[in-house]
Design a protein around this motif. Structure first.
Motif, mmCIF file in Angstrom:
data_model
loop_
_atom_site.group_PDB
_atom_site.id
_atom_site.type_symbol
_atom_site.label_atom_id
_atom_site.label_comp_id
_atom_site.label_asym_id
_atom_site.label_seq_id
_atom_site.Cartn_x
_atom_site.Cartn_y
_atom_site.Cartn_z
ATOM 1 N N LYS A 13 0.861 -1.172 0.000
ATOM 2 C CA LYS A 13 0.000 0.000 0.000
ATOM 3 C C LYS A 13 0.899 1.225 0.000
ATOM 4 N N HIS A 14 0.847 1.970 -1.112
ATOM 5 C CA HIS A 14 1.677 3.164 -1.262
ATOM 6 C C HIS A 14 0.802 4.410 -1.249
ATOM 7 N N TYR A 15 1.329 5.469 -0.697
ATOM 8 C CA TYR A 15 0.673 6.778 -0.737
ATOM 9 C C TYR A 15 1.595 7.767 -1.444
ATOM 10 N N GLY A 16 0.992 8.796 -2.008
ATOM 11 C CA GLY A 16 1.783 9.844 -2.655
ATOM 12 C C GLY A 16 1.960 9.585 -4.141
ATOM 13 N N ASN A 17 2.819 10.391 -4.775
ATOM 14 C CA ASN A 17 3.059 10.253 -6.213
ATOM 15 C C ASN A 17 4.484 9.760 -6.460
ATOM 16 N N LYS A 18 4.853 9.667 -7.726
ATOM 17 C CA LYS A 18 6.157 9.069 -8.078
ATOM 18 C C LYS A 18 7.345 9.781 -7.425
ATOM 19 N N GLY A 19 7.238 11.084 -7.270
ATOM 20 C CA GLY A 19 8.344 11.826 -6.687
ATOM 21 C C GLY A 19 8.490 11.619 -5.190
ATOM 22 N N ASN A 20 7.384 11.249 -4.536
ATOM 23 C CA ASN A 20 7.408 11.139 -3.069
ATOM 24 C C ASN A 20 6.457 10.041 -2.610
ATOM 25 N N ILE A 21 6.918 8.802 -2.670
ATOM 26 C CA ILE A 21 6.069 7.657 -2.329
ATOM 27 C C ILE A 21 6.351 7.180 -0.906
ATOM 28 N N THR A 22 5.296 6.994 -0.142
ATOM 29 C CA THR A 22 5.412 6.389 1.183
ATOM 30 C C THR A 22 4.897 4.959 1.099
ATOM 31 N N LYS A 23 5.740 3.999 1.453
ATOM 32 C CA LYS A 23 5.330 2.585 1.438
ATOM 33 C C LYS A 23 4.799 2.229 2.819
ATOM 34 N N ALA A 24 3.490 2.443 3.027
ATOM 35 C CA ALA A 24 2.890 2.174 4.340
ATOM 36 C C ALA A 24 2.867 0.681 4.634
ATOM 37 N N VAL A 25 2.605 -0.125 3.607
ATOM 38 C CA VAL A 25 2.668 -1.588 3.711
ATOM 39 C C VAL A 25 3.560 -2.058 2.575
ATOM 40 N N ASP A 26 4.605 -2.826 2.914
ATOM 41 C CA ASP A 26 5.649 -3.134 1.941
ATOM 42 C C ASP A 26 5.882 -4.651 1.843
ATOM 43 N N HIS A 27 5.176 -5.290 0.918
ATOM 44 C CA HIS A 27 5.319 -6.739 0.672
ATOM 45 C C HIS A 27 5.047 -7.574 1.929
ATOM 46 N N ILE A 28 3.828 -7.488 2.434
ATOM 47 C CA ILE A 28 3.451 -8.283 3.616
ATOM 48 C C ILE A 28 2.629 -9.501 3.203
ATOM 49 N N SER A 29 2.977 -10.661 3.762
ATOM 50 C CA SER A 29 2.223 -11.903 3.558
ATOM 51 C C SER A 29 2.069 -12.615 4.904
ATOM 52 N N PHE A 30 0.868 -13.112 5.179
ATOM 53 C CA PHE A 30 0.644 -13.973 6.349
ATOM 54 C C PHE A 30 -0.750 -14.588 6.213
ATOM 55 N N SER A 31 -1.055 -15.562 7.059
ATOM 56 C CA SER A 31 -2.393 -16.155 7.034
ATOM 57 C C SER A 31 -2.896 -16.332 8.460
ATOM 58 N N VAL A 32 -4.219 -16.428 8.589
ATOM 59 C CA VAL A 32 -4.863 -16.631 9.892
ATOM 60 C C VAL A 32 -5.864 -17.772 9.744
ATOM 61 N N ASN A 33 -5.769 -18.748 10.643
ATOM 62 C CA ASN A 33 -6.695 -19.876 10.617
ATOM 63 C C ASN A 33 -7.913 -19.626 11.495
ATOM 64 N N LYS A 34 -8.954 -20.387 11.273
ATOM 65 C CA LYS A 34 -10.192 -20.260 12.048
ATOM 66 C C LYS A 34 -9.899 -20.444 13.533
#
Length: 256
Positions: A13-34
């Motif tokens: 999840k990135h915010y901003g434009n090409k000149g100034n991008i903030t990577k709020a979420v950067d390649h996150i993977s996980f799972s949750v079971n019942k």
């Protein structure tokens, strides 16, 4: 064998434009079971709330996919997205968000009424959840006639009455005193143990996190560490959480 409720697959999840991008979420993977009770922990600005907002469909991912009960929610739009959120996700808010002009019964049953459930079915579901949370005696009361603890339980019943795939809580103890916080966390633990509720809790507070069974530590938009409670007591687990937080950058003031 546990059934997978949530799968987060390489999301960004990135915010901003090409000149100034903030990577709020950067390649996150996980799972949750019942039936899991999972905490997401990190300092302010770590990306934990953005991650929860993506899972809860409030925010759109920049890339990657999120699956809930096998359904790719990143591809849902408009009415289908709203219906999915209503039917599959339960939310527990800091300030309960109960409607003052409705009784506890009406607050809890509202989501079922909107779905068009029959009155007999609604009554059955509300009675069952009220019994599980020990609030049968307040069903005819309005919020201002209830104690804070009773309001908490009504809010939790409302979140659970639709049998959601997952309950999401973002800093639910943030505005509470220590006694009310303990009550709320004990109730989440109860929902998890009694009703096998699958819970995703976002917090920056080590005490709150110690109620979880597994914690994902987020730093700079990435998963920094994962901690499992296993057979530890809550006190032992709390100590391990503090150890990781100190490694995270010594931000103890931010989590205690």
């Amino acid at each position: 064998m546990n059934s997978q409720i949530l799968k987060v697959d390489d999301i960004q999840k990135h915010y901003g434009n090409k000149g100034n991008i903030t990577k709020a979420v950067d390649h996150i993977s996980f799972s949750v079971n019942k039936g899991e009770f999972v905490g997401i922990m990190g300092a302010s600005g770590s990306g934990k709330t953005t991650l929860l907002n993506c899972v809860s469909t409030i925010d759109k991912v920049t890339s990657g996919h999120i699956y809930i009960e096998g359904k790719d929610i990143t591809s849902l739009k408009g009415k289908k997205l709203s219906e999915f959120r209503r039917d599959k996700l339960g939310f527990i808010f800091q300030d309960f968000n109960l409607l003052d002009t409705l009784t506890a019964y009406e607050n809890i049953s509202l989501a079922l009424s909107i779905c068009g459930q029959k009155p007999a079915k609604i009554e059955e579901r509300v009675s069952k959840i009220a019994e599980a949370l020990n609030i049968c005696d307040v069903l005819n009361k309005f919020p201002y006639h209830m104690s804070g603890g009773q309001q908490q339980r009504v809010a939790a019943a409302r979140a659970m009455v639709t049998n959601p795939a997952m309950v999401l809580a973002d800093e639910p103890t943030g505005a509470l005193d220590s006694q009310s916080s303990k009550m709320l966390l004990s109730m989440l633990e109860e929902l998890n143990q009694k009703l096998s509720a699958t819970i995703l809790l976002v917090t920056h507070d080590a005490f709150s996190a110690s109620y979880c069974k597994r914690i994902l530590f987020i730093k700079d938009g990435r998963i920094f560490n994962v901690l499992h409670k296993g057979k530890d007591s809550r006190k032992e687990f709390f100590g391990k959480i503090i150890d990781i937080v100190s490694v995270l950058g010594g931000e103890l003031n931010d989590v205690l």
